[in-house]
Write a protein that holds these residues in place. Structure first.
Motif, mmCIF file in Angstrom:
data_model
loop_
_atom_site.group_PDB
_atom_site.id
_atom_site.type_symbol
_atom_site.label_atom_id
_atom_site.label_comp_id
_atom_site.label_asym_id
_atom_site.label_seq_id
_atom_site.Cartn_x
_atom_site.Cartn_y
_atom_site.Cartn_z
ATOM 1 N N GLU A 50 -5.609 -4.971 -6.284
ATOM 2 C CA GLU A 50 -4.225 -4.702 -5.885
ATOM 3 C C GLU A 50 -4.007 -3.209 -5.671
ATOM 4 O OE1 GLU A 50 -0.542 -5.889 -4.679
ATOM 5 O OE2 GLU A 50 -2.167 -7.222 -5.314
ATOM 6 N N THR A 51 -4.629 -2.389 -6.516
ATOM 7 C CA THR A 51 -4.531 -0.934 -6.383
ATOM 8 C C THR A 51 -5.176 -0.463 -5.085
ATOM 9 O OG1 THR A 51 -4.557 -0.669 -8.791
ATOM 10 C CG2 THR A 51 -5.111 1.270 -7.476
ATOM 11 N N ILE A 52 -6.354 -0.986 -4.782
ATOM 12 C CA ILE A 52 -7.059 -0.600 -3.552
ATOM 13 C C ILE A 52 -6.246 -1.004 -2.322
ATOM 14 C CG2 ILE A 52 -9.087 -1.134 -2.128
ATOM 15 C CD1 ILE A 52 -10.703 -1.237 -4.765
ATOM 16 N N LYS A 53 -5.706 -2.212 -2.342
ATOM 17 C CA LYS A 53 -4.872 -2.689 -1.228
ATOM 18 C C LYS A 53 -3.693 -1.739 -0.998
ATOM 19 C CE LYS A 53 -1.795 -6.582 -0.096
ATOM 20 N NZ LYS A 53 -1.230 -7.850 -0.623
ATOM 21 N N THR A 54 -3.047 -1.330 -2.080
ATOM 22 C CA THR A 54 -1.883 -0.445 -1.983
ATOM 23 C C THR A 54 -2.273 0.948 -1.499
ATOM 24 O OG1 THR A 54 -0.782 -1.656 -3.765
ATOM 25 C CG2 THR A 54 0.045 0.545 -3.280
ATOM 26 N N LEU A 55 -3.363 1.481 -2.047
ATOM 27 C CA LEU A 55 -3.793 2.824 -1.646
ATOM 28 C C LEU A 55 -4.233 2.862 -0.181
ATOM 29 C CD1 LEU A 55 -5.701 4.112 -4.801
ATOM 30 C CD2 LEU A 55 -3.479 4.848 -3.938
ATOM 31 N N LYS A 56 -4.854 1.777 0.283
ATOM 32 C CA LYS A 56 -5.225 1.708 1.714
ATOM 33 C C LYS A 56 -3.988 1.755 2.598
ATOM 34 C CE LYS A 56 -9.691 -0.705 1.581
ATOM 35 N NZ LYS A 56 -10.398 -1.976 1.880
ATOM 36 N N MET A 57 -2.931 1.067 2.163
ATOM 37 C CA MET A 57 -1.683 1.087 2.926
ATOM 38 C C MET A 57 -1.107 2.503 2.967
ATOM 39 S SD MET A 57 1.922 -0.859 2.098
ATOM 40 C CE MET A 57 2.226 0.186 0.681
ATOM 41 N N PHE A 58 -1.088 3.170 1.795
ATOM 42 C CA PHE A 58 -0.559 4.536 1.749
ATOM 43 C C PHE A 58 -1.409 5.488 2.588
ATOM 44 C CE2 PHE A 58 1.662 3.457 -2.403
ATOM 45 C CZ PHE A 58 2.935 3.602 -1.871
ATOM 46 N N LYS A 59 -2.720 5.277 2.570
ATOM 47 C CA LYS A 59 -3.615 6.139 3.359
ATOM 48 C C LYS A 59 -3.325 5.976 4.850
ATOM 49 C CE LYS A 59 -7.311 8.866 3.616
ATOM 50 N NZ LYS A 59 -7.551 8.973 5.054
ATOM 51 N N LYS A 60 -3.058 4.744 5.290
ATOM 52 C CA LYS A 60 -2.707 4.520 6.695
ATOM 53 C C LYS A 60 -1.404 5.220 7.053
ATOM 54 C CE LYS A 60 -5.123 0.115 7.428
ATOM 55 N NZ LYS A 60 -4.968 -1.337 7.686
ATOM 56 N N LEU A 61 -0.434 5.162 6.142
ATOM 57 C CA LEU A 61 0.843 5.845 6.372
ATOM 58 C C LEU A 61 0.628 7.358 6.476
ATOM 59 C CD1 LEU A 61 3.175 3.930 3.875
ATOM 60 C CD2 LEU A 61 3.333 3.875 6.368
ATOM 61 N N CYS A 62 -0.225 7.888 5.604
ATOM 62 C CA CYS A 62 -0.515 9.327 5.632
ATOM 63 C C CYS A 62 -1.207 9.722 6.942
ATOM 64 C CB CYS A 62 -1.398 9.716 4.450
ATOM 65 S SG CYS A 62 -0.548 9.650 2.861
ATOM 66 N N ASP A 63 -2.183 8.906 7.358
ATOM 67 C CA ASP A 63 -2.897 9.193 8.600
ATOM 68 C C ASP A 63 -1.962 9.129 9.800
ATOM 69 O OD1 ASP A 63 -5.198 9.479 7.135
ATOM 70 O OD2 ASP A 63 -5.988 7.486 7.605
ATOM 71 N N ALA A 64 -1.080 8.128 9.826
ATOM 72 C CA ALA A 64 -0.133 7.978 10.937
ATOM 73 C C ALA A 64 0.845 9.147 10.993
ATOM 74 C CB ALA A 64 0.627 6.664 10.806
ATOM 75 N N SER A 65 1.153 9.714 9.825
ATOM 76 C CA SER A 65 2.098 10.837 9.758
ATOM 77 C C SER A 65 1.398 12.186 9.806
ATOM 78 C CB SER A 65 2.916 10.757 8.455
ATOM 79 O OG SER A 65 3.603 9.527 8.365
ATOM 80 N N GLU A 66 0.070 12.153 10.018
ATOM 81 C CA GLU A 66 -0.749 13.363 10.109
ATOM 82 C C GLU A 66 -0.608 14.245 8.869
ATOM 83 O OE1 GLU A 66 0.132 15.272 13.827
ATOM 84 O OE2 GLU A 66 -0.663 13.610 15.014
#
Length: 269
Positions: free
Chosen positions: A22-38
């Motif tokens: 569950e932690t990995i799933k959540t962190l992957k989502m946050f990482k995508k948000l960070c990448d999209a926001s540069e």
């Protein structure tokens, strides 16, 4: 996102596969948000559950490999200092004792005029105490009473708690305090959408605690202001607060919506 990383950890000291997933799933989502926001820099920290975990190293390596995020594990002292900085830089309370209730630990920080005097991290939070004391056939109010009694015994191991100055103010930090604030505002029909600096009197807290602790989980989920994901652990958090107020003699508290995360940001300035 509340991933409850420390859930069921008390049995053997290991982070459980379901919680890690569950932690990995959540962190992957946050990482995508960070990448999209540069976003150019991510500061990721872990607290009590990872600090105590027997499989800490493998967990950190797995996060690095699957999410590309390096997590720093905070010591108890570092965590207390960051919570303190988050509070002291956003509230005008010259002399305070901070109670921060997490899932796997409870932090107590005592300060006077921007000087950190003492701190303690107790290895029990709202999630771990719910795991320890809930069970088939246990009435909700019995569970709350047992947690109160247990946590009071933990407080007795902190010698400086009996030496607080008489004019010290209590400050609550964490999601459970925010839930209490929402319930209080619903009851009072409070018009402003604010949490930070909201004050709960001893009487108001007692009313909320006595109302919530006798309800089963299905009824708690229906209370306005309580997130369904927090309904199961809220009585444990309320019992912690009750035990703390009784033990220290502090009547009422203010709520800070700033804590560890804000402390990290102030640390960057």
């Amino acid at each position: 996102e509340s991933v409850r990383l420390g859930q069921d950890m008390e049995r053997d000291g290991f982070l459980k596969p379901q919680r890690v997933a569950e932690t990995i799933k959540t962190l992957k989502m946050f990482k995508k948000l960070c990448d999209a926001s540069e976003v150019s820099r991510i500061i990721a920290v872990a607290t009590a559950a990872v600090r105590r975990a027997k499989n800490q190293r493998s967990f950190l390596d797995e996060i690095q490999a699957t999410c590309g995020i390096r997590i720093s594990v905070l010591s108890s002292e570092e965590e207390a200092l960051l919570v303190y900085r988050g509070v002291i830089n956003t509230m005008d309370v010259p002399k305070g004792v901070i109670l921060e209730i997490g899932g796997g630990s409870t932090k107590i920080v005592y300060y006077n005029r921007r000087n950190l005097l003492s701190y303690e991290t107790l290895p029990f939070g709202a999630v771990t105490l719910t795991d320890l004391f809930s069970g088939e056939g246990v009435k909700p109010e019995e569970e709350a009473a047992k947690i109160e009694e247990f946590f009071t015994e933990q407080l007795k191991t902190v010698p400086w708690l009996k030496q607080l100055d008489p004019d010290v103010q209590m400050i609550g930090v964490g999601g459970s305090f925010r839930s209490i604030c929402k319930i209080s505002k619903m009851i009072k029909k409070y018009p402003l959408d604010t949490v930070h600096n909201y004050t709960i009197s001893e009487e108001d807290f007692a009313f909320i605690y006595n109302t919530v602790k006798v309800l089963d989980i299905d009824k708690r989920k229906k209370i306005k202001g309580i997130s369904p994901t927090r309904a199961d652990i809220l009585p444990a958090a309320l019992a912690i607060i009750k035990a703390f107020m009784n033990y220290t003699g502090l009547g009422g508290f203010s709520i800070s919506s700033a804590g560890l995360r804000e402390g990290i940001m102030f640390n960057q300035a």
